[in-house]
Design a protein around this motif. Structure first.
Motif, PDB file in Angstrom:
ATOM      1  N   GLY A 160      -3.896 -20.784  -5.702  1.00 14.38           N
ATOM      2  CA  GLY A 160      -2.760 -21.891  -5.293  1.00 14.38           C
ATOM      3  C   GLY A 160      -1.328 -21.582  -5.677  1.00 14.38           C
ATOM      4  N   LYS A 161      -0.917 -20.515  -5.993  1.00 15.02           N
ATOM      5  CA  LYS A 161       0.147 -20.414  -5.904  1.00 15.02           C
ATOM      6  C   LYS A 161       0.563 -19.003  -4.563  1.00 15.02           C
ATOM      7  N   GLN A 162       2.562 -19.179  -4.808  1.00 12.32           N
ATOM      8  CA  GLN A 162       2.494 -18.076  -4.241  1.00 12.32           C
ATOM      9  C   GLN A 162       2.469 -16.992  -5.116  1.00 12.32           C
ATOM     10  N   GLY A 163       2.074 -15.815  -4.452  1.00 15.80           N
ATOM     11  CA  GLY A 163       2.772 -14.859  -5.052  1.00 15.80           C
ATOM     12  C   GLY A 163       3.857 -14.121  -4.407  1.00 15.80           C
ATOM     13  N   ARG A 164       4.405 -13.156  -5.365  1.00 19.70           N
ATOM     14  CA  ARG A 164       6.380 -12.924  -5.119  1.00 19.70           C
ATOM     15  C   ARG A 164       6.211 -11.263  -5.007  1.00 19.70           C
ATOM     16  N   TYR A 165       7.117 -10.993  -4.005  1.00 17.19           N
ATOM     17  CA  TYR A 165       6.529  -8.914  -3.580  1.00 17.19           C
ATOM     18  C   TYR A 165       8.368  -8.699  -4.442  1.00 17.19           C
TER      19      TYR A 165
ATOM     20  N   ASP B  18       0.990  -0.944   0.199  1.00 20.00           N
ATOM     21  CA  ASP B  18      -0.390  -0.096  -0.108  1.00 20.00           C
ATOM     22  C   ASP B  18       0.675   1.062  -0.130  1.00 20.00           C
ATOM     23  N   GLN B  19       1.337   1.345   0.889  1.00 15.09           N
ATOM     24  CA  GLN B  19       2.938   1.945   1.027  1.00 15.09           C
ATOM     25  C   GLN B  19       3.569   2.520  -0.636  1.00 15.09           C
ATOM     26  N   GLY B  20       3.994   1.691  -1.510  1.00 18.18           N
ATOM     27  CA  GLY B  20       4.185   1.927  -2.610  1.00 18.18           C
ATOM     28  C   GLY B  20       5.630   0.865  -1.919  1.00 18.18           C
ATOM     29  N   LEU B  21       6.439   0.593  -0.944  1.00 19.58           N
ATOM     30  CA  LEU B  21       7.229  -0.325  -1.588  1.00 19.58           C
ATOM     31  C   LEU B  21       7.350  -1.731  -2.361  1.00 19.58           C
ATOM     32  N   LEU B  22       7.023  -2.485  -2.046  1.00 23.44           N
ATOM     33  CA  LEU B  22       6.574  -3.547  -2.913  1.00 23.44           C
ATOM     34  C   LEU B  22       5.361  -3.371  -3.436  1.00 23.44           C
ATOM     35  N   ALA B  23       5.691  -4.224  -4.466  1.00 25.83           N
ATOM     36  CA  ALA B  23       4.949  -5.151  -5.696  1.00 25.83           C
ATOM     37  C   ALA B  23       4.810  -6.047  -5.522  1.00 25.83           C
ATOM     38  N   LYS B  24       3.204  -6.599  -5.065  1.00 23.40           N
ATOM     39  CA  LYS B  24       3.531  -8.371  -5.315  1.00 23.40           C
ATOM     40  C   LYS B  24       2.626  -8.530  -6.494  1.00 23.40           C
ATOM     41  N   ALA B  25       3.249  -9.821  -7.508  1.00 23.17           N
ATOM     42  CA  ALA B  25       2.697 -10.272  -8.446  1.00 23.17           C
ATOM     43  C   ALA B  25       1.422 -10.734  -8.760  1.00 23.17           C
ATOM     44  N   GLU B  26       0.756 -10.691  -9.995  1.00 25.10           N
ATOM     45  CA  GLU B  26      -0.527 -11.905  -9.216  1.00 25.10           C
ATOM     46  C   GLU B  26      -0.012 -12.326  -9.780  1.00 25.10           C
ATOM     47  N   THR B  27      -0.858 -14.252  -9.327  1.00 21.79           N
ATOM     48  CA  THR B  27      -0.583 -15.257  -9.251  1.00 21.79           C
ATOM     49  C   THR B  27      -2.076 -15.650  -9.662  1.00 21.79           C
ATOM     50  N   THR B  28      -1.872 -16.929 -10.189  1.00 22.73           N
ATOM     51  CA  THR B  28      -3.492 -17.827 -10.374  1.00 22.73           C
ATOM     52  C   THR B  28      -3.413 -18.441  -8.599  1.00 22.73           C
TER      53      THR B  28
END
Length: 139
Positions: free
Chosen positions: A75-80, A63-73
């Protein structure tokens, strides 16, 4: 973002964004140890953050714009990934490592490798930019 900072002091603003107990450690783990999934951050951090706290702090950092989270399908883990704002914390992390060594010399062997050489900080930041930001654009 902090909706209503207590003051316009830049130190206060930074502390309101990053001054909790976990945010800088999460950024450290992502930047310096390449722990980029929720599971890696939860199980490989020596400080032992709980799952609910980690979840909340990751959401705050996104939310603060320090990280982005990759969208995943499902059952898969998102990557920051670090954003430019997140990359801006690298010199702070290094300075905190230097301070920690001065306050407790027994921590010296655990400092990040990049803490020794100012050129290494720029090199590491450029490498992180390539793996976190450039790679995201290529998706």
């Amino acid at each position: 973002m902090v909706p209503h900072p207590r003051s316009s002091c830049p130190i206060n603003h930074s502390l309101e964004l990053l001054g909790d107990r976990w945010s800088l450690l999460i950024l450290r783990d992502i930047a310096l140890h390449d722990r980029r999934s929720f599971r890696e951050l939860l199980t490989q951090s020596p400080e032992g953050i709980s799952a609910p706290v980690l979840s909340r702090r990751l959401a705050d950092l996104v939310d603060q714009g320090l990280l982005a989270k990759a969208e995943t399908t499902r059952g898969k883990q998102g990557r920051y990934s670090l954003t430019e704002r997140g990359l801006a914390t690298i010199p702070l992390l290094v300075e905190l490592a230097h301070l920690g060594e001065r306050l407790d010399p027994s921590t010296r062997g655990h400092a990040p490798d990049i803490a020794e050489d100012p050129d290494a900080i720029a090199t590491a930041t450029a490498r992180l930019r390539a793996t976190h930001i450039a790679a995201k654009r290529d998706l």
